[in-house]
Design a protein around this motif. Structure first.
Motif, PDB file in Angstrom:
ATOM      1  N   TYR A   1       0.840  -1.187   0.000  1.00 26.17           N
ATOM      2  CA  TYR A   1       0.000   0.000   0.000  1.00 26.17           C
ATOM      3  C   TYR A   1       0.880   1.244   0.000  1.00 26.17           C
ATOM      4  O   TYR A   1       2.022   1.228   0.449  1.00 26.17           O
TER       5      TYR A   1
ATOM      6  N   TYR B   1       3.847   0.536   2.520  1.00 25.19           N
ATOM      7  CA  TYR B   1       3.673  -0.528   3.505  1.00 25.19           C
ATOM      8  C   TYR B   1       3.638  -1.891   2.815  1.00 25.19           C
ATOM      9  O   TYR B   1       2.951  -2.062   1.802  1.00 25.19           O
TER      10      TYR B   1
ATOM     11  N   LEU C   1      -4.656  -7.708   8.826  1.00 28.27           N
ATOM     12  CA  LEU C   1      -3.316  -7.375   8.338  1.00 28.27           C
ATOM     13  C   LEU C   1      -2.590  -6.432   9.287  1.00 28.27           C
ATOM     14  O   LEU C   1      -3.208  -5.586   9.923  1.00 28.27           O
ATOM     15  N   ILE C   2      -1.272  -6.605   9.372  1.00 32.10           N
ATOM     16  CA  ILE C   2      -0.436  -5.754  10.199  1.00 32.10           C
ATOM     17  C   ILE C   2       0.297  -4.784   9.285  1.00 32.10           C
ATOM     18  O   ILE C   2       1.034  -5.198   8.401  1.00 32.10           O
ATOM     19  N   PHE C   3       0.121  -3.477   9.505  1.00 40.19           N
ATOM     20  CA  PHE C   3       0.725  -2.483   8.629  1.00 40.19           C
ATOM     21  C   PHE C   3       2.165  -2.173   8.972  1.00 40.19           C
ATOM     22  O   PHE C   3       2.967  -1.908   8.094  1.00 40.19           O
ATOM     23  N   GLY C   4       2.543  -2.126  10.201  1.00 39.07           N
ATOM     24  CA  GLY C   4       3.900  -1.720  10.529  1.00 39.07           C
ATOM     25  C   GLY C   4       4.132  -0.246  10.250  1.00 39.07           C
ATOM     26  O   GLY C   4       3.190   0.496   9.987  1.00 39.07           O
ATOM     27  N   LYS C   5       5.380   0.191  10.318  1.00 34.62           N
ATOM     28  CA  LYS C   5       5.697   1.611  10.143  1.00 34.62           C
ATOM     29  C   LYS C   5       5.960   1.974   8.697  1.00 34.62           C
ATOM     30  O   LYS C   5       5.993   3.137   8.341  1.00 34.62           O
TER      31      LYS C   5
END
Lengths: 108, 111
Positions: free
Chosen positions: A36, A87, A96-100
């Motif tokens: 993304y 991302y 879902l895990i986006f993280g930084k």
């Protein structure tokens, strides 16, 4: 949920190709890899998704090796408007895990 | 089609007040999500829903409740707001495992 690791930031110049690599060592069999893009003050926008090998659309290419433990987002000939946070997400779509993400800065 | 819309766009609350954020989608998507994004951070999943009448916890569910009474709407509630809940809240929807469509976000400040 598979955890992802990607560079915090990258710099590039207009017209260059940019490759952002994401590692996801514990990816599961049912997981897809999705990228993304997010501009300031906006929600993320889908770029590309893949399961294995190579996927290409009008915006980017996604390269996934056979072991699927990493993936590379390739942006051809970036422009100033590609400056954003990117991302890498791994999962089956339910949580879902986006993280930084990776902050890409494109200069002229 | 309007896509994903969020109401309100901005809100200021006092500690202890309650409020509900509304997310609506007109794409007939099964999955809906609520995220929060703090400055300099990525998005963190609060709750999600895989269909009408279903909800599930995400990464950071504490202090929030959700409901999905209608397929097109996903509500996020704060029963007793705290300053730590100051954030930008994004709603998203998706047809299944593939791309999520995000709303414009709601900026919430809790004093």
């Amino acid at each position: 949920l598979a955890k992802t690791t990607q560079p915090i930031s990258m710099d590039s110049y207009e017209g260059q190709e940019v490759n952002i690599t994401c590692s996801h060592n514990n990816i599961a069999t049912n997981d897809y890899i999705t990228w993304y893009q997010q501009f300031p003050s906006q929600g993320p926008r889908f770029i590309i998704q893949g399961y294995k090998t190579k996927v290409t659309n009008e915006v980017a290419s996604l390269f996934i090796p056979a072991d699927r433990k990493s993936s590379t987002l390739s942006l051809p000939r970036v422009s100033l408007s590609d400056t954003a946070v990117y991302y890498c997400l791994v999962g089956d779509g339910t949580a879902l895990i986006f993280g930084k993400g990776t902050t890409l800065s494109v200069s002229s | 089609n309007a896509g994903v819309t969020q109401t309100p766009k901005f809100r200021v609350l006092k500690t202890g007040q309650s409020m509900t954020l509304l997310c609506a989608q007109d794409m007939n998507h099964e999955y809906m999500y609520w995220y929060r994004q703090d400055p300099g951070m990525g998005l963190r999943l609060i709750h999600y829903s895989v269909g009408e009448g279903t909800t599930a916890k995400g990464e950071v569910p504490d202090g929030y409740n959700v409901s999905r009474l209608k397929k097109q709407n996903f509500l996020l509630g704060l029963e007793s707001a705290a300053p730590s809940q100051t954030s930008v809240y994004f709603c998203a929807s998706s047809p299944s495992y593939n791309e999520q469509f995000f709303g414009p976000g709601t900026r919430l400040t809790v004093l």
